[in-house]
Design a protein around this motif. Structure first.
Motif, PDB file in Angstrom:
ATOM      1  N   ARG A   1       0.830  -1.211   0.000  1.00  0.00           N
ATOM      2  CA  ARG A   1       0.000   0.000   0.000  1.00  0.00           C
ATOM      3  C   ARG A   1       0.861   1.256   0.000  1.00  0.00           C
ATOM      4  NH1 ARG A   1      -3.941  -1.058  -2.282  1.00  0.00           N
ATOM      5  NH2 ARG A   1      -4.928   0.850  -1.570  1.00  0.00           N
TER       6      ARG A   1
ATOM      7  N   TRP B   1       3.516  -0.112  -4.249  1.00  0.00           N
ATOM      8  CA  TRP B   1       2.292  -0.327  -5.032  1.00  0.00           C
ATOM      9  C   TRP B   1       2.467   0.298  -6.419  1.00  0.00           C
ATOM     10  CZ3 TRP B   1      -1.454   2.415  -7.633  1.00  0.00           C
ATOM     11  CH2 TRP B   1      -2.672   1.769  -7.867  1.00  0.00           C
ATOM     12  N   TYR B   2       3.062   1.481  -6.461  1.00  0.00           N
ATOM     13  CA  TYR B   2       3.280   2.174  -7.731  1.00  0.00           C
ATOM     14  C   TYR B   2       4.437   1.570  -8.525  1.00  0.00           C
ATOM     15  CZ  TYR B   2       0.078   5.779  -6.121  1.00  0.00           C
ATOM     16  OH  TYR B   2      -1.038   6.448  -5.689  1.00  0.00           O
TER      17      TYR B   2
ATOM     18  N   ALA C   1      -0.962   4.084  -1.720  1.00  0.00           N
ATOM     19  CA  ALA C   1      -1.768   3.616  -2.848  1.00  0.00           C
ATOM     20  C   ALA C   1      -3.166   4.195  -2.746  1.00  0.00           C
ATOM     21  CB  ALA C   1      -1.831   2.088  -2.839  1.00  0.00           C
TER      22      ALA C   1
END
Length: 232
Positions: free
Chosen positions: A139, A143-144, A215
């Motif tokens: 999170r 996440w990216y 996220a």
């Protein structure tokens, strides 16, 4: 990332447009012929697809993502290494396509400057669907980074696959493995950099800054980036 459900009219139009896409691309002309083939009023077709063929091209891509996720859910991957799970997901996504020319035409459409944002969003959505199906729980900034990396891998695989005429797609299979090898090498170097005492002052400061990245929450629209929270 939330996907818009494909309505009954849109599904009918999508089936109807595919034979025309090979000749006319995802174009207004192809959309007009699909509407005529289905036999629904223009107003209803416009209500289902405000952007015409573009909306159907997006639905076609999302339909492939849904088929891939269903395939992943039905596949026993308990004995596979994680890298092989990712490779399996990519192969399932490609095998979900039964009209390669429609993908080729879609790639041309979403390469146009005014459509690039839509194309990037679709590729990101595929990467997001793969990570979610594989149980990703990150999170934070990971996440990216996971989705960014996989988006680049998948985009390059699609371009290679479109030009692959090898027997049973063997060349594409090998290319997928090579691309994932490249990612694993990068992750290894990244881990070494983060663990280096000499670079710790720099990586530590960067890590503190990135610790504020979160996220998107479930209620956040599917546009990017997500939300920023001050580091604790």
């Amino acid at each position: 990332m939330t996907k818009t459900a494909i309505t009954s009219d849109k599904a009918k139009l999508l089936d109807a447009i595919l034979p025309h896409v090979a000749f006319d691309g995802w174009s207004p002309a192809a959309f007009k012929m699909a509407v005529s083939d289905v036999g629904i009023p223009d107003a209803e077709a416009k209500a289902s697809c405000p952007r015409g063929a573009v909306d159907l091209a997006i639905a076609f891509h999302q339909q492939g993502d849904a088929a891939m996720v269903a395939g992943l859910m039905a596949t026993d991957m308990s004995e596979l290494r994680f890298r092989d799970k990712v490779a399996t997901a990519i192969r399932l996504r490609l095998s979900a396509v039964d009209d390669k020319e429609a993908v080729r035409r879609g790639t041309t459409l979403f390469a146009m400057p005014h459509m690039a944002a839509d194309g990037a969003k679709l590729i990101w959505g595929t990467a997001d669907a793969i990570w979610n199906a594989l149980g990703d729980t990150s999170r934070d900034v990971n996440w990216y980074s996971k989705r960014m990396t996989l988006s680049a891998v998948y985009a390059s695989v699609v371009l290679y696959w479109l030009g692959d005429d090898s027997l049973d797609g063997q060349a594409t299979d090998a290319f997928i493995d090579r691309r994932i090898d490249d990612v694993m090498k990068f992750e290894k170097v990244k881990a070494q950099v983060n663990a280096s005492p000499l670079l710790k002052p720099f990586t530590g400061s960067l890590g503190k800054i990135l610790s504020g990245v979160r996220a998107p929450a479930g209620s956040v629209p599917d546009d990017l980036p997500g939300v920023w929270k001050d580091p604790q």
